[in-house]
Scaffold this active site. Sequence first.
Site, PDB file in Angstrom:
ATOM      1  N   PRO A 291       0.848  -1.039   0.161  1.00 56.28           N
ATOM      2  CA  PRO A 291      -0.476   0.293   0.188  1.00 56.28           C
ATOM      3  C   PRO A 291       1.085   1.475   0.236  1.00 56.28           C
ATOM      4  O   PRO A 291       1.633   1.425   0.657  1.00 56.28           O
ATOM      5  CB  PRO A 291      -1.162  -0.205   0.953  1.00 56.28           C
ATOM      6  CG  PRO A 291      -0.444  -0.840   2.116  1.00 56.28           C
ATOM      7  CD  PRO A 291       0.340  -2.281   1.454  1.00 56.28           C
ATOM      8  N   GLY A 292       0.577   2.248  -0.683  1.00 53.22           N
ATOM      9  CA  GLY A 292       1.114   3.642  -0.765  1.00 53.22           C
ATOM     10  C   GLY A 292       0.071   4.239  -0.461  1.00 53.22           C
ATOM     11  O   GLY A 292       0.258   5.269   0.216  1.00 53.22           O
ATOM     12  N   ARG A 293      -0.837   4.967  -1.201  1.00 49.30           N
ATOM     13  CA  ARG A 293      -1.883   5.498  -1.193  1.00 49.30           C
ATOM     14  C   ARG A 293      -3.116   5.849  -0.143  1.00 49.30           C
ATOM     15  O   ARG A 293      -3.032   6.444   0.793  1.00 49.30           O
ATOM     16  CB  ARG A 293      -3.184   5.195  -2.614  1.00 49.30           C
ATOM     17  CG  ARG A 293      -3.591   7.149  -2.372  1.00 49.30           C
ATOM     18  CD  ARG A 293      -4.722   6.868  -3.411  1.00 49.30           C
ATOM     19  NE  ARG A 293      -4.278   6.217  -4.848  1.00 49.30           N
ATOM     20  CZ  ARG A 293      -3.393   6.968  -6.265  1.00 49.30           C
ATOM     21  NH1 ARG A 293      -4.008   8.314  -6.432  1.00 49.30           N
ATOM     22  NH2 ARG A 293      -3.233   6.550  -7.728  1.00 49.30           N
ATOM     23  N   CYS A 360       3.528  29.005 -16.559  1.00 46.42           N
ATOM     24  CA  CYS A 360       3.228  29.592 -17.653  1.00 46.42           C
ATOM     25  C   CYS A 360       2.420  28.309 -18.556  1.00 46.42           C
ATOM     26  O   CYS A 360       2.694  28.046 -19.442  1.00 46.42           O
ATOM     27  CB  CYS A 360       4.254  30.089 -17.931  1.00 46.42           C
ATOM     28  SG  CYS A 360       4.529  31.746 -17.016  1.00 46.42           S
ATOM     29  N   GLU A 361       0.622  28.185 -17.936  1.00 44.27           N
ATOM     30  CA  GLU A 361       0.275  27.206 -18.501  1.00 44.27           C
ATOM     31  C   GLU A 361      -0.868  27.439 -18.007  1.00 44.27           C
ATOM     32  O   GLU A 361      -1.285  27.695 -16.866  1.00 44.27           O
ATOM     33  CB  GLU A 361       0.983  25.919 -18.299  1.00 44.27           C
ATOM     34  CG  GLU A 361       2.012  25.288 -19.249  1.00 44.27           C
ATOM     35  CD  GLU A 361       1.973  23.830 -19.026  1.00 44.27           C
ATOM     36  OE1 GLU A 361       1.427  23.703 -19.329  1.00 44.27           O
ATOM     37  OE2 GLU A 361       2.927  23.483 -18.670  1.00 44.27           O
TER      38      GLU A 361
HETATM   39  N1  LLP Z   1       3.161  -1.523  -5.775  1.00 42.66           N
HETATM   40  C1  LLP Z   1       3.551  -1.468  -7.252  1.00 42.66           C
HETATM   41  C2  LLP Z   1       3.822  -2.365  -7.975  1.00 42.66           C
HETATM   42  C3  LLP Z   1       2.772  -0.577  -7.992  1.00 42.66           C
HETATM   43  O1  LLP Z   1       3.306   0.267  -8.860  1.00 42.66           O
HETATM   44  C4  LLP Z   1       2.240   0.706  -7.056  1.00 42.66           C
HETATM   45  C5  LLP Z   1       1.959   2.176  -7.302  1.00 42.66           C
HETATM   46  C6  LLP Z   1       1.927   0.842  -5.314  1.00 42.66           C
HETATM   47  C7  LLP Z   1       2.459  -0.610  -5.128  1.00 42.66           C
HETATM   48  C8  LLP Z   1       1.263   1.235  -4.686  1.00 42.66           C
HETATM   49  O2  LLP Z   1       0.159   1.642  -4.994  1.00 42.66           O
HETATM   50  P1  LLP Z   1      -0.901   2.694  -4.253  1.00 42.66           P
HETATM   51  O3  LLP Z   1      -1.319   1.326  -2.741  1.00 42.66           O
HETATM   52  O4  LLP Z   1      -0.922   3.930  -4.347  1.00 42.66           O
HETATM   53  O5  LLP Z   1      -2.401   2.731  -4.778  1.00 42.66           O
HETATM   54  N2  LLP Z   1       0.609   8.829  -9.714  1.00 42.66           N
HETATM   55  C9  LLP Z   1      -0.732   7.711  -9.635  1.00 42.66           C
HETATM   56  C10 LLP Z   1      -0.412   6.574  -9.042  1.00 42.66           C
HETATM   57  C11 LLP Z   1       0.777   5.937  -9.583  1.00 42.66           C
HETATM   58  C12 LLP Z   1       0.654   4.103  -8.509  1.00 42.66           C
HETATM   59  C13 LLP Z   1       1.833   3.670  -9.438  1.00 42.66           C
HETATM   60  N3  LLP Z   1       2.007   2.714  -8.672  1.00 42.66           N
HETATM   61  C14 LLP Z   1      -0.996   8.780  -8.462  1.00 42.66           C
HETATM   62  O6  LLP Z   1      -1.058   9.878  -8.636  1.00 42.66           O
HETATM   63  O7  LLP Z   1      -2.846   8.268  -8.792  1.00 42.66           O
END
Ligand code: LLP
Length: 431
Positions: A291-293, A360-361
């Site tokens: 998990p990241g988000r 500037c966009e």
């Molecule tokens: N594991 C892998 C292999 C991933 O590619 C990602 C996210 C995660 C874990 C974490 O996923 P999460 O739990 O955060 O959904 N920049 C985009 C999100 C890109 C996610 C890329 N990979 C945004 O701002 O929505």
Amino acid sequence: MLSDNISRLPDGTLCFAGQSIPALAAEYETPLYLMDEERIRANCRMYLDAFRAAFGERALPLYAGKAASFKEMYRIMLSEGMGVEAVSRGEIYTAICAGYPTANIYFHGDGKTPADVSFAMEVGVGCFVVDNEHELALVSAEAGRRGIRQKVLLRITPGIDPHTYEAVNTGTVDVKFGVPLETGQAFHFVQEALSLPYLDVAGLHCHVGSMVFDEDVFERTLDIMVGFMASLNRSLGFVTRELDVGGGYGVRYREDDKEADIPARIAAVADHLKALCADAELPLPFFLMEPGRSIVADAGMTVYTVSTVKHIPGFKRYAIVDGGMGDNPRYCLYGSEYTVLHADREAEDSAIFDLAGRCCESGDIIQPAVCLPRDTAPGEHIAVCTTGAYNYSMASNYNRLGRPPVVMLRDGESRVVVLRESMEDLCALDL
Ligand code: LLP
């Protein structure tokens, strides 16, 4: 309020983690990233507790550093007992600088260079998540040179549509990540990996997407992955010791967004995995998620000061602030939605504004059509909620704007954990 760490005082002052936004803006200036440490820790514990309840000690959540990567974040992850996934030398190095043990790092990415592989092995990264056959050869050769047996997971593309936006779908057969099952390539990938003496193939990895809300996405993924594990077991005698199903649970950016009940989802995923493994007569693998988000998004808020207000009668109102696509490119990139609040006061008479940045966009819009007091004026503060994930980490210096500082809030106190980028910092690498 969108999240229970956002509140208003009776006089209308907006607070985050119990602290006054205008006061924080006065102390640290704007634009400003705020992070609620208790919320980050609570989100970690939500995963750790759910994993423990479902799997005992046979599971670990890995924080996906790409969501927000700076030293203090890895210190928090270390103190909470979280694993970490990293996608670059920069993320690994940041974790190391924070004292995070490399043995607990899983190294991802689909374009690892020979220098990345060599660096990661040199510093003792615990596990490489190998994306493709070229990388397999690279990792194997580097391990051979060093005379070690490197633990790896193999990234498989299961062929699942997670029903999220295109840029973050990583599950379907045609994406750039991993090796697809559907074409038969994944089987040969595993077979090849097992023939390499310097690799310890611990198991499989997949990640089907981000901002996932469909309740059965991980279950559908497991149906496919456990089916594959069973066929590998039958034909190659391979036992998958570790199964990593990636990250992806969505969060609420707007009041009307759904809420994912993550502990309940994890319990259901665990039950499903246990049943599938029992049916296939496979031992239950050590279980990983990334998990990241859902660890950091609702722990973040960005604060701006209004620079200019423009009204084009019959067309639009703009509130133009002192930040923009440099500190939050997500609306420009994905059309992402956010909740935007006036941070100083509430007003009965409101109007619809586009919240625009200073780049500037014309496309530098943080969020279109937000509701703010009609008399919103220069010098007032605006808060954008739920910016803890993929804002600081995706920030740029476009237009040579310095990136905002990150201020961590805890127990009524605040401290800078990432400094504001100065003009000197912006020129530091120029010769
Ligand atoms: N594991 C892998 C292999 C991933 O590619 C990602 C996210 C995660 C874990 C974490 O996923 P999460 O739990 O955060 O959904 N920049 C985009 C999100 C890109 C996610 C890329 N990979 C945004 O701002 O929505």
